[in-house]
Design an enzyme around this catalytic site. Structure first.
Site, PDB file in Angstrom:
ATOM      1  N   CYS A  16       0.888  -1.206  -0.095  1.00  0.00           N
ATOM      2  CA  CYS A  16      -0.080  -0.002  -0.178  1.00  0.00           C
ATOM      3  C   CYS A  16       0.688   1.365   0.073  1.00  0.00           C
ATOM      4  O   CYS A  16       0.329   2.215  -0.259  1.00  0.00           O
ATOM      5  CB  CYS A  16      -0.920  -0.106   1.088  1.00  0.00           C
ATOM      6  SG  CYS A  16      -1.867  -1.497   1.221  1.00  0.00           S
ATOM      7  N   HIS A  38      -3.302   6.872   3.021  1.00  0.00           N
ATOM      8  CA  HIS A  38      -3.787   5.672   2.538  1.00  0.00           C
ATOM      9  C   HIS A  38      -4.906   5.342   3.173  1.00  0.00           C
ATOM     10  O   HIS A  38      -5.366   5.563   4.249  1.00  0.00           O
ATOM     11  CB  HIS A  38      -2.776   4.675   2.825  1.00  0.00           C
ATOM     12  CG  HIS A  38      -3.087   3.314   2.406  1.00  0.00           C
ATOM     13  ND1 HIS A  38      -3.798   3.010   1.329  1.00  0.00           N
ATOM     14  CD2 HIS A  38      -3.055   2.087   3.076  1.00  0.00           C
ATOM     15  CE1 HIS A  38      -4.162   1.573   1.202  1.00  0.00           C
ATOM     16  NE2 HIS A  38      -3.566   1.097   2.458  1.00  0.00           N
ATOM     17  N   ASN A  93     -10.669   0.116   0.280  1.00  0.00           N
ATOM     18  CA  ASN A  93      -8.963   0.001   0.493  1.00  0.00           C
ATOM     19  C   ASN A  93      -8.500  -0.493  -1.023  1.00  0.00           C
ATOM     20  O   ASN A  93      -8.532  -1.761  -1.194  1.00  0.00           O
ATOM     21  CB  ASN A  93      -8.421  -0.700   1.531  1.00  0.00           C
ATOM     22  CG  ASN A  93      -6.976  -0.838   1.611  1.00  0.00           C
ATOM     23  OD1 ASN A  93      -6.126  -0.471   0.740  1.00  0.00           O
ATOM     24  ND2 ASN A  93      -6.571  -1.327   2.902  1.00  0.00           N
TER      25      ASN A  93
HETATM   26  O1  UT7 Z   1      -3.770  -1.357   3.568  1.00  0.00           O
HETATM   27  C1  UT7 Z   1      -3.543  -1.883   4.883  1.00  0.00           C
HETATM   28  C2  UT7 Z   1      -4.262  -3.181   5.220  1.00  0.00           C
HETATM   29  N1  UT7 Z   1      -5.062  -3.427   6.394  1.00  0.00           N
HETATM   30  C3  UT7 Z   1      -5.407  -2.642   7.295  1.00  0.00           C
HETATM   31  O2  UT7 Z   1      -5.308  -1.283   7.297  1.00  0.00           O
HETATM   32  C4  UT7 Z   1      -6.400  -3.132   8.232  1.00  0.00           C
HETATM   33  C5  UT7 Z   1      -6.147  -2.656   9.754  1.00  0.00           C
HETATM   34  N2  UT7 Z   1      -7.096  -3.132  10.377  1.00  0.00           N
HETATM   35  C6  UT7 Z   1      -8.474  -2.647  10.547  1.00  0.00           C
HETATM   36  O3  UT7 Z   1      -8.662  -1.789   9.823  1.00  0.00           O
HETATM   37  C7  UT7 Z   1      -9.294  -3.254  11.668  1.00  0.00           C
HETATM   38  O4  UT7 Z   1      -8.600  -4.119  12.750  1.00  0.00           O
HETATM   39  C8  UT7 Z   1     -10.669  -4.201  10.799  1.00  0.00           C
HETATM   40  C9  UT7 Z   1     -11.553  -3.427  10.267  1.00  0.00           C
HETATM   41  C10 UT7 Z   1      -9.785  -5.318   9.983  1.00  0.00           C
HETATM   42  C11 UT7 Z   1     -11.239  -4.830  11.968  1.00  0.00           C
HETATM   43  O5  UT7 Z   1     -11.819  -4.007  12.799  1.00  0.00           O
HETATM   44  P1  UT7 Z   1     -11.688  -4.121  14.448  1.00  0.00           P
HETATM   45  O6  UT7 Z   1     -12.478  -3.320  15.284  1.00  0.00           O
HETATM   46  O7  UT7 Z   1     -10.447  -4.372  14.980  1.00  0.00           O
HETATM   47  O8  UT7 Z   1     -12.781  -5.939  14.840  1.00  0.00           O
HETATM   48  P2  UT7 Z   1     -11.975  -7.035  15.439  1.00  0.00           P
HETATM   49  O9  UT7 Z   1     -10.945  -7.675  14.604  1.00  0.00           O
HETATM   50  O10 UT7 Z   1     -11.361  -6.721  16.928  1.00  0.00           O
HETATM   51  O11 UT7 Z   1     -13.214  -7.821  15.442  1.00  0.00           O
HETATM   52  C12 UT7 Z   1     -14.401  -7.428  16.183  1.00  0.00           C
HETATM   53  C13 UT7 Z   1     -15.524  -8.579  15.889  1.00  0.00           C
HETATM   54  C14 UT7 Z   1     -15.007  -9.926  15.889  1.00  0.00           C
HETATM   55  O12 UT7 Z   1     -16.102 -10.782  16.557  1.00  0.00           O
HETATM   56  P3  UT7 Z   1     -15.971 -11.323  18.084  1.00  0.00           P
HETATM   57  O13 UT7 Z   1     -14.831 -12.142  18.026  1.00  0.00           O
HETATM   58  O14 UT7 Z   1     -15.830  -9.962  18.809  1.00  0.00           O
HETATM   59  O15 UT7 Z   1     -17.143 -11.998  18.150  1.00  0.00           O
HETATM   60  C15 UT7 Z   1     -14.933 -10.390  14.556  1.00  0.00           C
HETATM   61  O16 UT7 Z   1     -15.223 -11.644  14.258  1.00  0.00           O
HETATM   62  O17 UT7 Z   1     -16.180  -8.295  14.638  1.00  0.00           O
HETATM   63  C16 UT7 Z   1     -16.410  -9.406  13.688  1.00  0.00           C
HETATM   64  N3  UT7 Z   1     -15.896  -9.020  12.417  1.00  0.00           N
HETATM   65  C17 UT7 Z   1     -17.165  -8.737  11.600  1.00  0.00           C
HETATM   66  N4  UT7 Z   1     -18.400  -8.756  11.879  1.00  0.00           N
HETATM   67  C18 UT7 Z   1     -19.187  -8.436  11.093  1.00  0.00           C
HETATM   68  C19 UT7 Z   1     -14.872  -9.285  11.648  1.00  0.00           C
HETATM   69  N5  UT7 Z   1     -15.246  -8.806  10.527  1.00  0.00           N
HETATM   70  C20 UT7 Z   1     -16.538  -8.721  10.425  1.00  0.00           C
HETATM   71  C21 UT7 Z   1     -17.202  -8.252   9.439  1.00  0.00           C
HETATM   72  N6  UT7 Z   1     -18.684  -8.375   9.783  1.00  0.00           N
HETATM   73  N7  UT7 Z   1     -16.985  -8.062   8.251  1.00  0.00           N
END
Ligand code: UT7
Length: 328
Positions: A113, A255, A285
């Site tokens: 990225c 980004h 993204n």
């Molecule tokens: O270009 C660089 C590439 N990457 C990035 O920039 C990504 C950087 N990271 C992020 O943006 C965030 O960490 C995410 C958007 C990927 C995730 O957000 P979060 O607030 O950190 O969520 P989490 O991973 O802590 O997950 C919270 C909950 C989980 O459920 P439980 O375990 O609490 O029951 C996930 O399973 O949200 C759940 N979850 C979803 N629920 C509905 C994860 N993805 C989804 C989804 N829809 N798409």
């Protein structure tokens, strides 16, 4: 001799996929995606569209705005994490042929990225050294073809697109140009964002390789914390290197990975959110393409005008990070 962006352009595929569309294929919702990322839509390449096809459209757009022809190009620097082919031929060579840029050398740049930011600085170095005068810097991605569409943790985050900038030598006395850049990497984080299988470390083995292991893997939480930390550091480093103050910067173009990452960074540095330009809502993204798509968007909307000071900042797989300050 200064290097400046003479023309900027972009292209996104026609097919537009909303959060509601995704909720039909994985267990997710518009509410979750929008509240956790700021994303509403993304554009997805057609089956017969590869990264070079998107790059071609964006490159023609940039060249037209610069008033330059493909034969004026001396170098094509193409940043992508989703090349047309693994290893070779490079996507920049494919683009060079499609564009008819017969006088240009061509090379790919692998910084995920952060690729466009790395590309701009590389172009600046070639121009300031007096080696080339006209360089096309491209960021292009078809992430949809390396996305695991069964994994809700990642498939909702990405989109396809391309952006390109014609970087050229400025006339003496012109204030326009790339003022400074900061490029950095932390290879110890290589495993948190990767395509685990398919390279020489873990080649594809018939009967043993699962299709999922050849796709994009991400530990979202780890990338999130890395991003918030390095974005702030990079902004501070760029200001220090340039001797400019935050008040003098008209726009920060980050980004476009997640609005929440930018909000956390803004809070940490006490920067008003209005200073950041975001269009993630429409494009999600797009990795190396996200910054040039945002710059084109701003330019076409009349937000970005000659004389403005723009700070780009990004992070990505590698892990890589960095930024540029540009006098538009
Ligand atoms: O270009 C660089 C590439 N990457 C990035 O920039 C990504 C950087 N990271 C992020 O943006 C965030 O960490 C995410 C958007 C990927 C995730 O957000 P979060 O607030 O950190 O969520 P989490 O991973 O802590 O997950 C919270 C909950 C989980 O459920 P439980 O375990 O609490 O029951 C996930 O399973 O949200 C759940 N979850 C979803 N629920 C509905 C994860 N993805 C989804 C989804 N829809 N798409």
């Amino acid at each position: 001799m200064k290097a400046y962006i003479q023309g900027i352009g972009c292209y996104v595929p026609e097919k537009r996929v909303s959060n509601d569309d995704l909720a039909k294929i994985v267990d997710t919702s518009d509410e979750w995606i929008y509240s956790h990322t700021g994303i509403k839509n993304r554009h997805i390449a057609a089956e017969d569209e590869a990264s070079s096809d998107l790059a071609l459209r964006a490159s023609r757009d940039a060249l037209e705005r610069a008033g330059k022809s493909p034969t004026d190009l001396e170098l094509i620097l193409l940043a992508t994490a989703t090349p047309d082919h693994l290893g070779f031929p490079s996507t920049s060579c494919v683009l060079q042929d499609k564009l008819g840029a017969a006088n240009a050398a061509a090379m790919d740049l692998a910084a995920a990225c952060t690729g466009f930011i790395y590309g701009l600085e590389t172009a600046r170095a070639f121009i300031e050294a007096g080696i080339y005068r006209n360089i096309l810097v491209v960021g292009t991605e078809v992430l949809s073809k390396i996305t695991n569409w069964k994994d809700r943790n990642t498939c909702v985050l990405f989109g396809d697109g391309a952006g390109a900038a014609l970087v050229t030598a400025a006339d003496t006395g012109s204030s326009r140009g790339i003022v400074t850049s900061h490029l950095a990497a932390d290879g110890s984080g290589a495993g948190v964002l990767s395509r685990p299988v398919g390279g020489t470390r873990t080649p594809f083995v018939e009967g043993r390789t699962t299709p999922e292991s050849t796709l994009l893997y991400m530990d979202g939480r780890k990338v999130y914390y890395f991003a918030v930390s390095v974005l702030g550091k990079t902004i501070e480093t760029l200001l220090e290197k340039s001797g400019l103050s935050l008040e003098e910067i008209d726009f920060i173009v980050p980004h476009q990975a997640n609005v929440r990452i930018i909000e956390a960074c803004a809070k940490r540095l006490s920067i008003p959110m209005e200073k950041f330009y975001m269009n993630i809502e429409e494009f999600a993204n797009t990795s190396a393409a996200s910054i040039p798509i945002a710059l084109t968007d701003m330019s076409l909307k009349g937000i970005l005008k000659p004389g403005h000071l723009v700070l780009t900042v990004g992070f990505g797989g590698g892990l890589t990070y960095g930024g540029n300050i540009i006098r538009w």
